[in-house]
Design a protein around this motif. Structure first.
Motif, short mmCIF file in Angstrom:
data_model
loop_
_atom_site.label_atom_id
_atom_site.label_comp_id
_atom_site.label_asym_id
_atom_site.label_seq_id
_atom_site.Cartn_x
_atom_site.Cartn_y
_atom_site.Cartn_z
N SER B 60 0.92 -1.30 0.10
CA SER B 60 -0.11 0.41 -0.04
C SER B 60 0.63 1.90 -0.19
O SER B 60 1.87 1.22 0.37
CB SER B 60 -0.67 -0.36 1.22
N LEU B 88 -8.80 12.32 -5.86
CA LEU B 88 -9.40 10.30 -6.10
C LEU B 88 -9.02 10.28 -7.18
O LEU B 88 -8.66 9.38 -8.35
CB LEU B 88 -9.70 9.95 -5.18
N ARG B 92 -7.41 8.26 -9.98
CA ARG B 92 -7.39 6.81 -10.22
C ARG B 92 -7.80 6.59 -12.03
O ARG B 92 -7.30 6.28 -12.69
CB ARG B 92 -9.08 6.69 -9.88
N ILE B 98 -3.35 0.96 -10.16
CA ILE B 98 -4.23 0.97 -8.72
C ILE B 98 -4.95 0.07 -8.30
O ILE B 98 -5.88 0.36 -9.67
CB ILE B 98 -4.08 2.81 -8.25
N LEU B 101 -8.38 1.72 -4.28
CA LEU B 101 -8.22 3.31 -3.88
C LEU B 101 -9.13 3.67 -2.79
O LEU B 101 -10.73 3.38 -3.22
CB LEU B 101 -8.23 4.26 -5.24
N PHE B 226 -3.82 3.56 -1.05
CA PHE B 226 -4.74 2.59 -2.50
C PHE B 226 -3.02 1.65 -2.54
O PHE B 226 -2.55 1.84 -1.73
CB PHE B 226 -4.82 3.25 -3.69
#
Lengths: 219, 409
Positions: B60, B88, B92, B98, B101, B226
């Motif tokens: 992480s 965020l 993404r 990733i 998240l 994430f």
């Protein structure tokens, strides 16, 4: 039984080679009892080593019981020594940490016999040598004469063709010497072939024939 | 019985000089003991540190806004950077590899939570389901926060075991009960535990959207977390994220103080290479000690062979082949190494088991163990080592010429 034909042995010392044995011709019949005599440095020990398959030679032939002993590998030589030769040494050469019985049994172990077989065989040989009460004694617990009798029993263990005794009475007092010579005479009477190295004319007189070596030649 | 006199031969050689044999044996004993004990302790160390990594997903990455530390585009340093839920979405869309998240919003102080007449003060978090993966939340009963909870902003809560203990009585099932958080009623749908310690068990997790509605509608978030997919562990996330967020928050892309980035992958890698280092060190030290012991065996066997030259000559005269002599000396060396090594192995395992049984409570050390592989490996090394240590003197003995040996005094 034993034949040496034109046997020669020399040691290389730097550039030169020194001949120890010249053209030795010797033949020993089965059940002969022979004394080998000669001053020190005569080549007597070298001859004994060759007879005992402890040493090799340069030229000629050594036939023992119909087998040519020449240029053997270490392993083969060890196997022939084990089966053909019984050694008796001046200084007995018993292994000090083994009992009389274990000393006698040692060559049988190298022959590959089981513990049971070799124990029985060794016991009967020691009994034959008059040592029935001494099976489990260490060499240090025995007298000189007794030690030499253990050594003779050991030399007989594999029923060899030839017994080689190098000054077997050299370290013994006169009564023990007589005792040991009696043992050899008995063995001879029972059919053994014996070559005995000695300095002592008295001892030589008890054998059938004396072979004298001087400067590497049989005289 | 058949073996007896054979073994006597071997023992005789060793017994002849008891002190010498003992000291040599001690060298091998100590060597093996060191290998086993060091590896056992290494294992304990590894387990202790692994335990720390069990708290959170080892793959992480955690982001937290800090302060701009260098001037940029006319803006002064010292300006606080605050991450938002829009960051965020940006991550993404534009950062690869990733997973899970999650934002995290947290009430600044512990606030009172009520159930019936009982009250406790707990930490309240608004999260996405991914949080439960990065935290390695262990579900005990019910369910965790799910995506639908987020979409519908359901007023549901997943609570830690300490919360359960404080708010609910013995034998009372918290699932399906309604608790009052700062005046808003939430339905308990799950209970959890976590290896991260007492503090994490006093937490209440709520869906991010519900948290926003109940307590703080701002888009600001404390944490952005994430996990990284397999195959992306070497991706330069820190650079990429810095660049991305520098643009969005107007700080210099070179400003490493603007964001707190905790990259667990990097820490994990560091620990892994530390373990590898410890392992290699331990094995090197252990084998070195063992090697010194084996050299001792070779030495002593050499001395023994020299002393027994005449005996070897006699044996050869009586018909011992070179191979017989070689085996005799080899077996003697092997016996010396195996017996002393075995004692070392047993001693080492005994020591480690003792350490285990007293259960030392240290943060970086737990449950030391000698695994079977180490034990068998040690035995294997002993057999090989014993043969190797005996070989040179044994070959020397086998080559001794009987005539010279018989002359030897």
């Amino acid at each position: 039984m034993l034949r040496l034909i034109d046997l020669q042995k020399s040691y290389r010392l730097g550039q030169t080679s020194i001949a120890i044995l010249h053209q030795i011709n010797l033949s020993i019949e089965s059940n002969e009892f022979i004394a080998l005599m000669g001053p020190s440095g005569s080549g007597k020990s070298t001859l004994l080593n060759i007879l005992g398959i402890l040493d090799d030679y340069d030229q000629g032939e050594y036939w023992l019981d119909g087998t040519l002993m020449k240029s053997l590998t270490e392993t083969r030589a060890a196997q022939y020594r084990n089966r053909f030769i019984g050694f008796v040494f001046q200084s007995f050469n018993l292994l000090s940490h083994l009992t009389a019985l274990e000393n006698v049994a040692l060559p049988l172990r190298y022959l590959g016999q089981s513990l049971h077989e070799r124990t029985n065989c060794s016991k009967s040989l020691l009994t034959q040598m008059g040592l029935e009460g001494r099976f489990h004694h260490l060499p240090t617990e025995l007298s000189g004469g007794q030690r030499q009798r253990v050594a003779i029993a050991r030399a007989l263990a594999t029923r060899p063709r030839l017994i080689l005794a190098d000054e077997p009475t050299g370290n013994l007092d006169s009564s023990a010497s007589r005792e040991i010579l009696d043992v050899f005479s008995t063995l001879h009477r029972d059919g053994a072939t014996i070559v005995l190295v000695t300095h002592d004319e008295e001892v030589a007189r008890r054998t059938q024939r004396t072979v004298r070596i001087r400067d590497g030649r049989v005289v | 019985m058949a073996f007896l006199d054979h073994w006597r031969d071997i023992l005789v050689g060793l017994r002849r000089h008891k002190l010498r044999t003992f000291l040599t044996a001690f060298g091998v004993f100590w060597g093996i003991l060191m290998v086993v004990v060091l590896l056992g302790i290494g294992k304990g160390l590894e387990r202790g540190i692994s335990q720390i990594f069990k708290d959170d997903a080892f793959n992480s990455i955690w982001l937290h806004g800090a302060k701009a530390s260098i001037p940029y585009a006319g803006l002064n340093p010292g300006r606080p950077i605050t991450l938002t839920i829009h960051d965020l979405e940006a991550l993404r869309v534009s950062v690869p590899g990733i997973e899970n998240l999650t934002p995290r919003k947290q009430l600044k102080t512990e606030i009172p939570v009520k159930f019936g007449r009982k009250t406790g003060a707990f930490e309240i978090f608004g999260i996405y389901p991914g949080n439960q993966v990065v935290e390695r939340t262990i579900l005990l009963e019910g369910r965790l926060i799910n995506p639908l909870d987020i979409v519908e902003a359901r007023r549901v809560a997943v609570i830690g075991t300490r919360v359960v203990e404080i708010l609910f009585g013995e034998g009372e099932d918290p699932i399906g009960q309604r608790i009052d958080i700062h005046g808003t009623s939430y339905l308990v749908v799950g209970t959890f535990t976590d290896v991260g310690g007492e503090g994490e068990l006093r937490r209440i997790y709520l869906p991010f959207s519900a948290f926003q509605r109940s307590f703080d509608p701002s888009p600001e978030i404390e944490w952005l977390i994430f996990t990284v997919k397999d195959g992306f562990h070497s991706y330069p996330y820190e650079d990429r994220i810095c660049t991305l967020l520098a643009d969005r928050h107007h700080f210099s892309p070179l400003d490493r103080g603007a964001l707190d980035i905790w990259n667990v992958i990097e820490d994990y890698k560091k620990f892994q290479s530390l373990f590898l280092g410890i392992h290699v060190f331990v094995i090197a030290v252990g084998l070195g000690t063992l090697f010194a012991g084996l050299v001792g065996v070779t030495n002593v066997m050499f001395i023994a062979v020299k002393e027994r030259t005449r005996e070897i000559g006699i044996r050869k005269a009586l018909g011992a082949t070179p191979r017989t002599i070689l085996n005799m000396i080899l077996q003697e060396a092997l016996m010396l190494t195996l017996v002393s090594g075995y004692l070392g192995l047993v001693g080492g395992i005994g020591f480690i088991e003792l350490l285990r049984s007293i259960e030392i409570e240290v943060e970086y050390f737990r449950d030391p163990e000698v695994d079977l592989g180490v034990a068998f490996g040690a035995l294997f090394v002993l057999i090989i080592g014993g043969v190797a240590a005996g070989f040179i003197p044994a070959r020397y003995a086998a080559r001794i010429h009987p005539i010279e040996a018989l002359r030897h005094e």
